[in-house]
Design an enzyme around this catalytic site. Structure first.
Site, PDB file in Angstrom:
ATOM      1  N   ARG A  37       0.824  -1.214   0.000  1.00 37.74           N
ATOM      2  CA  ARG A  37       0.000   0.000   0.000  1.00 37.74           C
ATOM      3  C   ARG A  37       0.859   1.266   0.000  1.00 37.74           C
ATOM      4  O   ARG A  37       0.510   2.261   0.617  1.00 37.74           O
ATOM      5  CB  ARG A  37      -0.969   0.012   1.194  1.00 37.74           C
ATOM      6  CG  ARG A  37      -1.737  -1.277   1.399  1.00 37.74           C
ATOM      7  CD  ARG A  37      -2.726  -1.578   0.311  1.00 37.74           C
ATOM      8  NE  ARG A  37      -3.765  -0.602   0.197  1.00 37.74           N
ATOM      9  CZ  ARG A  37      -4.941  -0.653   0.828  1.00 37.74           C
ATOM     10  NH1 ARG A  37      -5.212  -1.656   1.604  1.00 37.74           N
ATOM     11  NH2 ARG A  37      -5.830   0.274   0.645  1.00 37.74           N
ATOM     12  N   ARG A  41      -2.704   6.653  -0.048  1.00 37.43           N
ATOM     13  CA  ARG A  41      -2.790   6.694   1.408  1.00 37.43           C
ATOM     14  C   ARG A  41      -1.980   7.803   2.052  1.00 37.43           C
ATOM     15  O   ARG A  41      -2.514   8.833   2.399  1.00 37.43           O
ATOM     16  CB  ARG A  41      -2.390   5.337   1.982  1.00 37.43           C
ATOM     17  CG  ARG A  41      -3.421   4.283   1.640  1.00 37.43           C
ATOM     18  CD  ARG A  41      -3.175   3.034   2.427  1.00 37.43           C
ATOM     19  NE  ARG A  41      -4.401   2.520   3.016  1.00 37.43           N
ATOM     20  CZ  ARG A  41      -4.439   1.536   3.873  1.00 37.43           C
ATOM     21  NH1 ARG A  41      -3.326   0.971   4.278  1.00 37.43           N
ATOM     22  NH2 ARG A  41      -5.569   1.113   4.353  1.00 37.43           N
ATOM     23  N   ARG A  50      -6.652  12.152  -6.368  1.00 34.40           N
ATOM     24  CA  ARG A  50      -7.868  11.378  -6.135  1.00 34.40           C
ATOM     25  C   ARG A  50      -9.056  12.229  -5.688  1.00 34.40           C
ATOM     26  O   ARG A  50     -10.178  11.721  -5.598  1.00 34.40           O
ATOM     27  CB  ARG A  50      -7.597  10.321  -5.046  1.00 34.40           C
ATOM     28  CG  ARG A  50      -6.995   8.994  -5.494  1.00 34.40           C
ATOM     29  CD  ARG A  50      -7.968   8.115  -6.263  1.00 34.40           C
ATOM     30  NE  ARG A  50      -9.303   8.113  -5.721  1.00 34.40           N
ATOM     31  CZ  ARG A  50      -9.699   7.459  -4.629  1.00 34.40           C
ATOM     32  NH1 ARG A  50      -8.858   6.712  -3.984  1.00 34.40           N
ATOM     33  NH2 ARG A  50     -10.940   7.520  -4.215  1.00 34.40           N
ATOM     34  N   ASP A  86      -7.254  -2.430  -6.862  1.00 33.57           N
ATOM     35  CA  ASP A  86      -7.826  -2.941  -5.619  1.00 33.57           C
ATOM     36  C   ASP A  86      -8.229  -4.391  -5.852  1.00 33.57           C
ATOM     37  O   ASP A  86      -8.514  -4.777  -6.992  1.00 33.57           O
ATOM     38  CB  ASP A  86      -9.035  -2.120  -5.166  1.00 33.57           C
ATOM     39  CG  ASP A  86      -9.430  -2.483  -3.740  1.00 33.57           C
ATOM     40  OD1 ASP A  86      -8.778  -1.998  -2.804  1.00 33.57           O
ATOM     41  OD2 ASP A  86     -10.340  -3.310  -3.566  1.00 33.57           O
ATOM     42  N   TYR A 161     -15.503 -10.656   1.506  1.00 34.06           N
ATOM     43  CA  TYR A 161     -16.222  -9.424   1.154  1.00 34.06           C
ATOM     44  C   TYR A 161     -17.564  -9.723   0.502  1.00 34.06           C
ATOM     45  O   TYR A 161     -18.569  -9.055   0.775  1.00 34.06           O
ATOM     46  CB  TYR A 161     -15.365  -8.542   0.234  1.00 34.06           C
ATOM     47  CG  TYR A 161     -14.241  -7.857   0.975  1.00 34.06           C
ATOM     48  CD1 TYR A 161     -14.505  -6.833   1.880  1.00 34.06           C
ATOM     49  CD2 TYR A 161     -12.918  -8.233   0.792  1.00 34.06           C
ATOM     50  CE1 TYR A 161     -13.476  -6.211   2.574  1.00 34.06           C
ATOM     51  CE2 TYR A 161     -11.884  -7.619   1.476  1.00 34.06           C
ATOM     52  CZ  TYR A 161     -12.176  -6.607   2.371  1.00 34.06           C
ATOM     53  OH  TYR A 161     -11.172  -5.999   3.070  1.00 34.06           O
TER      54      TYR A 161
HETATM   55  O1  1CP Z   1       0.043   0.592  -2.864  1.00 33.71           O
HETATM   56  C1  1CP Z   1      -1.183   0.588  -2.963  1.00 33.71           C
HETATM   57  O2  1CP Z   1      -1.957   1.247  -2.221  1.00 33.71           O
HETATM   58  C2  1CP Z   1      -1.690  -0.235  -4.089  1.00 33.71           C
HETATM   59  C3  1CP Z   1      -3.087  -0.317  -4.210  1.00 33.71           C
HETATM   60  C4  1CP Z   1      -3.944  -1.176  -3.318  1.00 33.71           C
HETATM   61  C5  1CP Z   1      -3.798  -2.505  -2.928  1.00 33.71           C
HETATM   62  C6  1CP Z   1      -2.586  -3.388  -3.073  1.00 33.71           C
HETATM   63  C7  1CP Z   1      -5.219  -0.744  -2.899  1.00 33.71           C
HETATM   64  C8  1CP Z   1      -5.739   0.607  -3.070  1.00 33.71           C
HETATM   65  N1  1CP Z   1      -5.863  -1.817  -2.367  1.00 33.71           N
HETATM   66  C9  1CP Z   1      -5.018  -2.898  -2.344  1.00 33.71           C
HETATM   67  C10 1CP Z   1      -5.298  -4.239  -1.918  1.00 33.71           C
HETATM   68  C11 1CP Z   1      -6.420  -4.483  -0.996  1.00 33.71           C
HETATM   69  N2  1CP Z   1      -7.652  -3.939  -0.967  1.00 33.71           N
HETATM   70  C12 1CP Z   1      -6.369  -5.486  -0.016  1.00 33.71           C
HETATM   71  C13 1CP Z   1      -5.204  -6.397   0.193  1.00 33.71           C
HETATM   72  C14 1CP Z   1      -4.156  -5.708   0.949  1.00 33.71           C
HETATM   73  C15 1CP Z   1      -4.489  -5.381   2.368  1.00 33.71           C
HETATM   74  O3  1CP Z   1      -4.761  -6.327   3.123  1.00 33.71           O
HETATM   75  O4  1CP Z   1      -4.468  -4.192   2.715  1.00 33.71           O
HETATM   76  C16 1CP Z   1      -7.582  -5.482   0.672  1.00 33.71           C
HETATM   77  C17 1CP Z   1      -7.991  -6.364   1.830  1.00 33.71           C
HETATM   78  C18 1CP Z   1      -8.394  -4.514   0.056  1.00 33.71           C
HETATM   79  C19 1CP Z   1      -9.787  -4.179   0.409  1.00 33.71           C
HETATM   80  C20 1CP Z   1      -9.907  -2.744   0.676  1.00 33.71           C
HETATM   81  N3  1CP Z   1      -9.982  -1.803  -0.315  1.00 33.71           N
HETATM   82  C21 1CP Z   1      -9.877  -2.071   1.899  1.00 33.71           C
HETATM   83  C22 1CP Z   1      -9.734  -2.743   3.270  1.00 33.71           C
HETATM   84  C23 1CP Z   1     -11.044  -2.735   3.971  1.00 33.71           C
HETATM   85  C24 1CP Z   1     -11.088  -3.715   5.120  1.00 33.71           C
HETATM   86  O5  1CP Z   1     -11.737  -4.757   4.994  1.00 33.71           O
HETATM   87  O6  1CP Z   1     -10.453  -3.427   6.162  1.00 33.71           O
HETATM   88  C25 1CP Z   1      -9.988  -0.702   1.642  1.00 33.71           C
HETATM   89  C26 1CP Z   1     -10.030   0.420   2.622  1.00 33.71           C
HETATM   90  C27 1CP Z   1     -10.047  -0.553   0.233  1.00 33.71           C
HETATM   91  C28 1CP Z   1     -10.100   0.701  -0.535  1.00 33.71           C
HETATM   92  C29 1CP Z   1      -8.813   1.119  -1.099  1.00 33.71           C
HETATM   93  N4  1CP Z   1      -7.949   0.326  -1.831  1.00 33.71           N
HETATM   94  C30 1CP Z   1      -6.869   1.047  -2.229  1.00 33.71           C
HETATM   95  C31 1CP Z   1      -7.064   2.393  -1.742  1.00 33.71           C
HETATM   96  C32 1CP Z   1      -6.111   3.533  -1.978  1.00 33.71           C
HETATM   97  C33 1CP Z   1      -8.278   2.410  -1.031  1.00 33.71           C
HETATM   98  C34 1CP Z   1      -8.926   3.596  -0.347  1.00 33.71           C
HETATM   99  C35 1CP Z   1      -9.797   4.242  -1.346  1.00 33.71           C
HETATM  100  C36 1CP Z   1     -10.718   5.272  -0.826  1.00 33.71           C
HETATM  101  O7  1CP Z   1     -11.198   5.154   0.307  1.00 33.71           O
HETATM  102  O8  1CP Z   1     -10.955   6.195  -1.598  1.00 33.71           O
END
Ligand code: 1CP
Length: 356
Positions: A37, A41, A50, A86, A161
């Site tokens: 990530r 962020r 964004r 994602d 999910y």
């Molecule tokens: O470096 C990076 O940020 C690359 C992009 C990336 C990756 C690798 C995003 C962007 N998501 C992910 C993978 C992801 N998404 C995982 C596996 C990694 C991990 O465990 O963190 C998981 C479980 C998700 C699901 C997800 N998507 C969550 C977690 C929610 C939970 O259940 O706790 C969240 C918050 C998202 C949204 C998301 N994905 C990525 C971003 C930048 C965001 C936030 C977007 C927003 O709120 O606008």
């Protein structure tokens, strides 16, 4: 523009890329480091881009994906880019109604629990993720010698999910389905394995240099549950990628007790969270594997990055020392960068790792 169904882009040759050397079990001169990530962020330049773009739309806009993916590479000098996307993108692209809600995460319009809901899950056609392939092609042209990591969610984490309808603490509906209706469960995971494999193969064909399979929530399972209900499907995905020649990384959170099983699933690199020291992780992976090098990725506690530099430096040096028990070690966090992390901490960690 090349269609996803067209012949694969010729893979870049990156013979000296530390990440790719480490993935083969070698100890390159420079220890590879990147951060889960790392895109988005914590970066102000990401938040600016964004500001008026919903997450899923951003993920399907190749130029934006390319720029966001490059931001942390430029800023921190990490040894790999990770594609901005994602784990829900392939489900969205296949036509499952869902959104990524700021502050919450993925929310599925109608949870998938019954036989008819599972059987009605759409199949992912490669063309539906053509914007992701286009983003990969743009990135490969921009990245020079830095490898690009593609990724997908593993069948269990995607199932959580879908079945829960959103983020879940206890995964109770998911586990209830698994135990009450094992045949239905395996049908669901079989479909998700197919979707995941399609998504990863599209990324490999478009030119990514490594692939990470995120089973983020597998740590919620007992080893018995993991082996019976999850392992065969993750193993199928990883085996399905063997022909791509792209190194495979497999990661989950809280999976210390599952490392032996996960090490068998077929990945080249095993990701480890911060709850278990890397030397202990190396022993567990070694005990489970008959052959092949032990390559670990991890495992700084993301929360420790808020502790100020002296503490962070100590932690980095400890993790590097413990990682020497493996044949090769890719330095990373034990889970994703927390949004409140000072990005300069990440840059300093990269400098420290590279200075040794
Ligand atoms: O470096 C990076 O940020 C690359 C992009 C990336 C990756 C690798 C995003 C962007 N998501 C992910 C993978 C992801 N998404 C995982 C596996 C990694 C991990 O465990 O963190 C998981 C479980 C998700 C699901 C997800 N998507 C969550 C977690 C929610 C939970 O259940 O706790 C969240 C918050 C998202 C949204 C998301 N994905 C990525 C971003 C930048 C965001 C936030 C977007 C927003 O709120 O606008």
């Amino acid at each position: 523009m090349t269609k996803t169904g067209a012949p694969a882009t010729a893979r870049r040759l990156l013979p000296d890329a530390p990440l790719l050397l480490a993935a083969r079990g070698e100890r390159p001169n420079r220890q590879p480091v990147w951060f889960m990530r790392q895109a988005g962020r914590s970066l102000p330049e990401y938040r600016k881009l964004r500001a008026d773009q919903p997450m899923l739309r951003a993920c399907m806009t190749p130029e934006l994906v390319c720029e966001i993916t490059l931001q942390p590479v430029r800023r921190h000098g990490v040894d790999a880019a990770i594609l901005f996307s994602d784990i829900m993108v392939p489900l969205h692209a296949a036509g499952v109604g869902l959104d990524i809600v700021p502050g919450t995460g993925p929310v599925v319009e109608r949870p998938v629990r019954s036989a008819s809901e599972i059987m009605a899950l759409p199949v992912l056609e490669p063309d539906a993720v053509e914007p992701v392939a286009a983003a990969v092609r743009l990135l490969v042209a921009e990245l020079g010698q830095t490898p690009l990591i593609g990724f997908a969610g593993a069948p269990f984490t995607l199932a959580s999910y879908l079945v829960e309808g959103g983020p879940s603490r206890h995964h109770e509906h998911t586990k209830a389905l698994m135990h009450a209706e094992p045949d239905l469960w395996h049908a669901l995971l079989g479909r998700l394995a197919e979707l995941t494999l399609t998504f990863l193969k599209v990324q490999a064909a478009a030119g990514v240099d490594a692939l990470q399979l995120f089973d983020s929530w597998a740590g919620a399972l007992s080893q018995r549950e993991y082996r019976q209900f999850v392992f065969p499907h993750s193993a199928r995905v990883l085996a399905g990628l063997a022909g791509t020649g792209v190194p495979r990384i497999h990661f989950g959170v809280g999976t210390g007790e599952l490392l032996g099983a996960m090490a068998h699933a077929g990945a080249d690199v095993v990701g480890v969270d911060w709850r278990i020291p890397l030397d202990v992780a190396a022993q567990r992976v070694r005990a489970a594997r008959e052959h092949g090098p032990i390559v670990l990725q991890g495992n700084l506690d993301p929360a420790a990055l808020l502790a100020g530099w002296p503490a962070v430096e100590r932690e980095v040096l400890r993790v590097i020392a413990e990682g020497s028990a493996a044949d090769a070690h890719v330095l990373n966090l034990g889970h994703g960068v927390l949004p409140e992390t000072d990005p300069d901490m990440l840059t300093r960690i990269v400098e420290l790792v590279h200075s040794r």
